[in-house]
Scaffold this active site. Structure first.
Site, PDB file in Angstrom:
ATOM      1  N   ASP A  90       0.851  -1.183   0.000  1.00  0.00           N
ATOM      2  CA  ASP A  90       0.000   0.000   0.000  1.00  0.00           C
ATOM      3  C   ASP A  90       0.890   1.237   0.000  1.00  0.00           C
ATOM      4  O   ASP A  90       2.103   1.150   0.155  1.00  0.00           O
ATOM      5  CB  ASP A  90      -0.964  -0.020   1.183  1.00  0.00           C
ATOM      6  CG  ASP A  90      -0.252  -0.065   2.527  1.00  0.00           C
ATOM      7  OD1 ASP A  90       0.963   0.172   2.556  1.00  0.00           O
ATOM      8  OD2 ASP A  90      -0.920  -0.333   3.534  1.00  0.00           O
ATOM      9  N   ASP A 277      -7.769  -7.803   0.793  1.00  0.00           N
ATOM     10  CA  ASP A 277      -6.826  -7.982   1.901  1.00  0.00           C
ATOM     11  C   ASP A 277      -7.520  -7.547   3.178  1.00  0.00           C
ATOM     12  O   ASP A 277      -8.415  -6.700   3.151  1.00  0.00           O
ATOM     13  CB  ASP A 277      -5.558  -7.140   1.703  1.00  0.00           C
ATOM     14  CG  ASP A 277      -5.789  -5.689   2.101  1.00  0.00           C
ATOM     15  OD1 ASP A 277      -5.406  -5.310   3.224  1.00  0.00           O
ATOM     16  OD2 ASP A 277      -6.390  -4.927   1.308  1.00  0.00           O
TER      17      ASP A 277
END
Length: 383
Positions: A90, A277
């Site tokens: 991320d 996720d």
């Protein structure tokens, strides 16, 4: 590099394949979260054994600890953590968003106090891209501002969500420019923001697609839905998900960030999502909350003290094949580390097996029947 093939569909559900620099990923897929470079309680070999194809790393935390010099010495995150399959990182945006009053957001980026030692730090789209290049993750996320559901004690207004989303759009262009300048050979994903407002989600997606088109369709390798599972009611999450997911480009993978429960995964796949996720399976495992085909089990409860059965008699994981509920109950009660490990193996196996079952159901055009069976099984409860 990213090649995405849409192999077949069943309704809005999609069966696809991503080819990345460190391997092939069959979708839809769940990505175990390795915040500090390790999926908690799991070795890379154990992750492979339970069917993990790709894991997630956290740019923000890895930047702070162990730092980029260590990453450079190992030629990136793969060399550091011993995982030789794909990794998604991320951008750090969500972690900065989570700092609350400790950070200041401007057009340039975000200034914040390090949660480790209080040092003043700065993170921008360009710096995020540079960090992720040195991590050498297969999928790089654009730097964005995660629009909060609440500002203070009230939901964000449309004007506040719009300002946040438009900043993320400008940051998406800067992320794309820096990704290109770095000659990053991996894949960059865009993030659709806009809070709980469908019109703002549409504006965000249109803006990202314009950036993509300006790069000849090579601007973004995939599209993520951000800003969900941030405290909003479940019905709002589903409303936004079901609006956005079917509108994402069909020829690129769709990623729902930070979600969620088994029911959320099935609903997401039904809406057209390919990638998920969440820390839930690993965090819940450490707390003794275990997922099964027939509902959830709180293993610390006294009802399990003398139970010789496995968690789930239909589960093929190492934990269910070798240990009883009574043993897992005992380990949880005494705080034994092995309990956290066995629980984590089971929960992640359950999530990954759920995704495998959905891939098979889509291939056979039996996804609706799978959904009905899944809901009935989970509603039955773990006896």
């Amino acid at each position: 590099m990213l090649k995405y093939e849409l192999l077949t569909t069943d309704g809005l559900a999609r069966r696809g394949r991503m080819t990345l620099n460190h391997g092939v990923v069959e979708t839809p897929i769940f990505m175990p979260v390795g915040t500090y470079g390790a999926v908690k309680a799991m070795s890379p070999a154990e992750l492979k054994d339970i069917g993990a194809q790709i894991i997630l790393g956290n740019t923000f935390h890895l930047w702070l600890r162990p730092g980029l010099e260590v990453m450079d010495a190992h030629k990136g995150l793969h060399g550091f953590n011993g995982w030789d399959k794909p990794i998604l990182t991320d951008s750090g945006g969500f972690q900065v968003f989570s700092l609350g009053d400790l950070r200041k957001i401007t057009e340039d980026g975000v200034t914040f106090a390090s949660p480790i030692n209080g040092d003043k730090l700065f993170l921008s789209p360009e710096i995020s891209m540079q960090i992720q290049r040195r991590l050498n993750s297969d999928i790089v996320m654009q730097f964005d501002e995660c629009t909060p559901y609440k500002i203070g004690d009230r939901p964000a207004t449309e004007a506040e969500a719009a300002a946040s989303m438009r900043m993320s759009l400008r940051w998406a262009q800067r992320s794309r420019n820096e990704f290109e300048r770095e000659k990053n050979p991996n894949a960059l994903f865009a993030i659709v923001q806009g809070g709980m407002f469908e019109n703002l989600r549409d504006e965000s997606l249109a803006g990202l697609q314009a950036i993509d088109a300006d790069a000849g369709g090579e601007g973004f390798g995939g599209y993520a839905i951000g800003g969900l599972s941030v405290g909003e009611p479940k019905e709002d999450m589903m409303r936004v998900l079901q609006h956005v997911a079917p509108r994402l480009p069909a020829d690129k993978p769709h990623y729902l960030m930070g979600v969620g429960t088994p029911e959320d995964l099935v609903a997401g796949v039904a809406a057209g999502v390919d990638m998920f996720d969440c820390v839930m399976p690993t965090r819940n495992a450490r707390n003794g909350w275990l997922f099964t085909r027939f509902g959830d089990i709180k293993i610390k409860n006294a009802v399990h003290r003398n139970d010789p059965r496995p968690l789930d008699e239909t589960c093929g994981c190492y934990t269910c094949s070798n240990f009883s509920r009574a043993y897992l109950h005992h380990l949880q009660r005494v705080g034994e580390i092995l309990g956290a490990r066995l629980n984590t193996i089971h929960n992640l196996y359950y999530y990954l097996e759920l995704m495998a079952e959905m891939r098979t159901a889509i291939e056979s055009h039996g996804f609706a029947a799978f959904q009905a069976r899944f809901a009935a099984d989970r509603a039955r409860g773990a006896l």
